[in-house]
Design an enzyme around this catalytic site. Sequence first.
Site, PDB file in Angstrom:
ATOM      1  N   TYR A   1       4.866  24.753 -11.992  1.00  0.00           N
ATOM      2  CA  TYR A   1       3.571  24.861 -12.404  1.00  0.00           C
ATOM      3  C   TYR A   1       4.557  24.017 -13.678  1.00  0.00           C
ATOM      4  O   TYR A   1       5.680  24.892 -14.840  1.00  0.00           O
ATOM      5  CB  TYR A   1       3.152  25.733 -13.004  1.00  0.00           C
TER       6      TYR A   1
ATOM      7  N   ASP B   1      11.750  21.810 -18.163  1.00  0.00           N
ATOM      8  CA  ASP B   1      10.804  22.357 -18.441  1.00  0.00           C
ATOM      9  C   ASP B   1      11.188  24.055 -18.584  1.00  0.00           C
ATOM     10  O   ASP B   1      11.417  24.925 -18.486  1.00  0.00           O
ATOM     11  CB  ASP B   1       9.818  22.578 -17.797  1.00  0.00           C
TER      12      ASP B   1
ATOM     13  N   LYS C   1       4.904  28.280 -25.154  1.00  0.00           N
ATOM     14  CA  LYS C   1       4.787  30.964 -24.995  1.00  0.00           C
ATOM     15  C   LYS C   1       6.019  30.742 -26.466  1.00  0.00           C
ATOM     16  O   LYS C   1       5.195  30.973 -27.620  1.00  0.00           O
ATOM     17  CB  LYS C   1       5.680  30.596 -24.053  1.00  0.00           C
TER      18      LYS C   1
HETATM   19  C1  LIG Z   1       6.842  27.004 -17.167  1.00  0.00           C
HETATM   20  C2  LIG Z   1       6.011  26.467 -17.329  1.00  0.00           C
HETATM   21  N1  LIG Z   1       5.733  24.939 -17.677  1.00  0.00           N
HETATM   22  C3  LIG Z   1       4.123  24.495 -19.076  1.00  0.00           C
HETATM   23  C4  LIG Z   1       3.558  25.139 -18.799  1.00  0.00           C
HETATM   24  C5  LIG Z   1       1.940  25.087 -19.506  1.00  0.00           C
HETATM   25  O1  LIG Z   1       1.916  25.855 -20.940  1.00  0.00           O
HETATM   26  P1  LIG Z   1       0.462  26.740 -21.255  1.00  0.00           P
HETATM   27  O2  LIG Z   1      -0.498  27.021 -20.960  1.00  0.00           O
HETATM   28  O3  LIG Z   1       0.966  26.365 -22.650  1.00  0.00           O
HETATM   29  O4  LIG Z   1      -0.260  24.800 -21.115  1.00  0.00           O
HETATM   30  C6  LIG Z   1       2.979  26.850 -18.580  1.00  0.00           C
HETATM   31  C7  LIG Z   1       2.128  27.538 -18.212  1.00  0.00           C
HETATM   32  O5  LIG Z   1       2.203  28.319 -17.589  1.00  0.00           O
HETATM   33  C8  LIG Z   1       4.937  27.050 -17.329  1.00  0.00           C
HETATM   34  O6  LIG Z   1       4.340  28.003 -16.704  1.00  0.00           O
END
Ligand SMILES: Cc1ncc(COP(=O)(O)O)c(C=O)c1O
Length: 457
Positions: free
Chosen positions: A168, A268, A296
């Site tokens: 994700y 990521d 986050k």
């Molecule tokens: C690994 C990862 N990348 C990107 C995101 C997206 O972040 P946001 O919810 O701040 O848009 C998340 C959200 O949980 C995530 O777990």
Amino acid sequence: MSATDSTLSNDLTKRAHEITRRELALYVSRTQRSQAATERARKVMPMGVPSSFQAYDPHPIVVSRAQGSWMEDVDGNRYTDYDMGFGALFSGHCHPAVRSAIEAQLDNGTLFVTPCEANSEVAEMLGARYGLPMWRFTNSGTEATMDAIRVARGATGREKIVKVEGGYHGHHDEVMISMKPPLDLAGPADNPTPVPGTAGVTNAVLGDTIVIPYNDPEALERALRGGDVACFIVEPVMENIGICKPLPGYLEAVREITQRYGTLLVFDEVKTGITAGWGGATGALGVTPDLVALAKSIGGGLPLGAFGGKAEYMDQITSGRVVHLGTYNGNPLCMAAAKAVLAEVCTPEATDGCIDRNRELLAACDAIIDRAGLAAHAVQFGAKGCITWSANPVRNYRDYKNTDFDLAFAQWIHGINRGILLPPGLDEQWLISIMHSNADAMRYAAVFEEFVAELIA
Ligand SMILES: Cc1ncc(COP(=O)(O)O)c(C=O)c1O
């Protein structure tokens, strides 16, 4: 599985269903005001929640306040928070240093849409942690991965991207593909079919996203061989299927293969970010990507994302070839919070302290599992941990699908009724924040022990 193992597993499943039935009834009875608030909210918001990740059956707890390591719901139930905003609160709820930085900034304004000095201060701090010199700010992890992908496309002049099945990376179209695909649509394990994770993803976008299994360097090599892939976006440790670690040598192979084919490697680190260690997973695992996406926990509870990378790629923005925009980017309020998080709260010593407390919690959970002889194990990465309900480690999404979700759900609902708040989706992990004391951390193990005792009774 032998006949005895299979009988044992059926008995545990039966027991897990009994626990779940009883605990669901208890949950409903102790969250009446949350239920009423959700019914009201459903009239004005789809599913009654502001993000679909927040919805679960029969209704989510509706929260009235949170401080430190706890949250309280509108029914007055207190929880030790191990969810910590899906891992966004490594500094805890309203850490005093973050709070006073925000309060001080309020005297000086919340939005300038012209630079502030804190922009470069925070960028320098991220540069020191990740060994990457150039940064830009966003408001979320979604924007950070979206912009990093755009930079990679600009830099390479290529359109395709590669992601892993079960990964994700936020809610923009390119990566809303094969996050949790149903197995009947997902194709062969070694060559997965890209499956849209939502309606609204166009066939053109679907055609540009190649999906491969995690921990499989050969699959990556096959995907890049055509020389038309801009980037491979991957969490160095997957944290949306529990915690799924790279096999020895995997990330090194990924680094070598991407370099060989002129494909950029995008880590990521929205979740692993500063929770994996002071320098994130990049520092902890010793493989440096071309670009990294963060969000986050760097914002200390305020909406902040960032992406950074090697100058040769970030120069795409400098030259104006790639355009990166956003009204709220680098706003002084989020910068004030990030400065406090990065410089004062999540110091190397404090980060290591959390990781040590987490290690103790993991050891306690593993001892409970061993004594009960369960097919499960605890997994740690930095300040995060999870119980994986299978005997074998999870190497990729297909392994994750083979874990026992009946047991996982029974543990989750049993825990929430006893003040242990874990993320609802069963695919996340706990976070031991800077504000969790040792006793806070170990409360999880005590309730887990109660659950296991009931399970095997
Ligand atoms: C690994 C990862 N990348 C990107 C995101 C997206 O972040 P946001 O919810 O701040 O848009 C998340 C959200 O949980 C995530 O777990």
